[in-house]
Design an enzyme around this catalytic site. Structure first.
Site, short mmCIF file in Angstrom:
data_model
loop_
_atom_site.label_atom_id
_atom_site.label_comp_id
_atom_site.label_asym_id
_atom_site.label_seq_id
_atom_site.Cartn_x
_atom_site.Cartn_y
_atom_site.Cartn_z
N ASP A 196 -1.72 -7.14 7.54
CA ASP A 196 -3.16 -6.88 7.41
C ASP A 196 -3.70 -7.41 6.08
O ASP A 196 -3.26 -8.45 5.63
CB ASP A 196 -3.45 -5.38 7.62
CG ASP A 196 -2.89 -4.50 6.50
OD1 ASP A 196 -1.84 -4.86 5.92
OD2 ASP A 196 -3.48 -3.44 6.23
N GLU B 2 5.57 -6.70 7.34
CA GLU B 2 5.08 -5.58 8.14
C GLU B 2 5.73 -5.41 9.51
O GLU B 2 5.83 -4.29 10.02
CB GLU B 2 3.55 -5.68 8.30
CG GLU B 2 2.77 -5.38 7.04
CD GLU B 2 2.67 -6.54 6.06
OE1 GLU B 2 2.10 -6.35 4.98
OE2 GLU B 2 3.19 -7.64 6.37
N GLY C 178 -0.26 -5.21 0.55
CA GLY C 178 -1.51 -4.97 -0.18
C GLY C 178 -1.65 -5.81 -1.44
O GLY C 178 -2.76 -6.14 -1.86
N GLY D 181 0.84 -1.20 0.00
CA GLY D 181 0.00 0.00 0.00
C GLY D 181 0.87 1.24 0.00
O GLY D 181 2.09 1.17 0.06
#
Length: 349
Positions: A145, A137, A114, A66
């Site tokens: 996520d 992450e 992402g 992302g």
């Protein structure tokens, strides 16, 4: 190619989505997620569309994640823009997960963060020799996520926990062996595969089965027993202790890697995966991740991780707390607290 960051069109009976932000390795922003949602919603009830194909322009990779800079800048303020991005991105992830028509994602190159979120929900997930998969992450003070809480604990044994905590990078032989990706094709066969999918849109799995090859021996196979034994605990402290007690070269290497990660992120990620394993639906998991994400982006460790890895690139983050002992159960609990009813994440209507 058009200048749009996502190109959507119908080709034959295939709804085709091409990520088109190559300079940023197609890192997702909110507008890109909105464009994908708009196309997928329209094609859902369009009888001309039999299946969906997601690919990317250029050769650098499928999707590196992302728009982390934007998320960090927003997190340093009121986090409203970051939350709006997560809300939309997670609606896209959920829409794909529940989608009534088969989706094929061709992850030729880098697929992280992402990018995992928009490929894991696909029915057919094609890797090549150029594929590099990771959920890195914990190295920037975040957590895996985009559905990581759902997909990772459903991988064989404790491999999902190991991937989440260490941020390990895998090539296609391992991703196919673990079921992260369903098929392997050589990169020079990808264009032929796409042509075949366009010619036979109603059964993309049969097309992929026909052209897929052998990704080779999975290097991770030699460590699967160790991963399942050493990463089976419910606290990060116990995992650290098990790795140290094991004392093998591989175990100590994992421990050294873990010691470079954000202690807060390690605890948050392990809890996320253990909670996600118990969730009844993908939507429940996304609601948990949304509440978590909106808080974590404002923490010191996320701000510091982005500074160290993405902005200054000195790769020397100053984590606070600096060790696991400093991350209390209360701190973790506060990050996982449910949101007020009117602030909760919801799937698309």
């Amino acid at each position: 190619m058009s200048e749009a960051e996502v190109i959507t069109r119908i080709e034959g009976s295939v709804g085709r989505i091409t990520l088109n932000r190559p300079k940023a390795i197609h890192a997702l922003n909110r507008a890109m997620c909105e464009a994908m949602i708009e196309a997928l919603v329209a094609w859902k009830s369009d009888d001309r569309v039999a299946s969906i194909l997601i690919d990317h322009a250029g050769e650098r990779g499928f999707c590196a994640g992302g728009d982390i800079r934007m998320i960090a800048e927003s997190g340093a303020g009121d986090a409203s823009e970051a939350k709006a991005f997560f809300h939309t991105e997670y609606q896209l992830n959920h829409l794909m997960f529940e989608y009534p028509k088969p989706i094929t994602a061709i992850v030729d190159g880098i697929v992280m963060g992402g990018g995992v979120g928009i490929s894991e929900p696909a029915d057919v997930r094609v890797a090549t020799e150029r594929t590099t998969y990771a959920m890195p992450e914990t190295g920037i003070g975040l957590f895996p996520d985009v559905g990581g809480g759902w997909f990772l604990p459903r991988l064989p044994g404790q491999t999902g926990v190991w991937l989440a905590l260490t941020g390990a990078r895998l090539k296609a032989a391992d991703t196919v062996a673990l079921g992260i990706h369903t098929h392997y094709v050589a990169s020079d066969v990808v264009e032929a595969l796409k042509a075949d999918l366009l010619a036979n849109p109603s059964d993309p799995k049969a097309v992929a089965d026909r052209v897929s090859g052998n990704a080779g021996e999975a290097p991770l196979a030699a460590y699967r027993e160790a991963i399942d034994r050493l990463f089976a605990f419910d606290t990060v402290e116990e995992i650290f202790a098990a790795l140290e007690a094991d004392g093998s070269e591989w175990a100590l290497k994992q421990l050294a890697t873990l010691k470079t990660k954000s202690p807060q992120s390690l605890k948050v990620s392990l809890r996320q995966i253990r909670e996600g394993a118990k969730m009844a639906t993908f939507a429940d998991n996304m609601a948990m991740e949304y509440a978590l994400g909106g808080r974590v982006v404002s923490t010191h460790d996320f701000q510091e991780g982005v500074r160290a890895v993405i902005i200054d690139k000195d790769n020397a983050p100053n984590w606070q707390p600096a060790d696991l002992a400093g991350v209390s159960d209360e701190m973790v609990e506060a990050l996982f607290a449910p949101l007020p009813q009117d602030e909760q994440w919801t799937p698309l209507a």
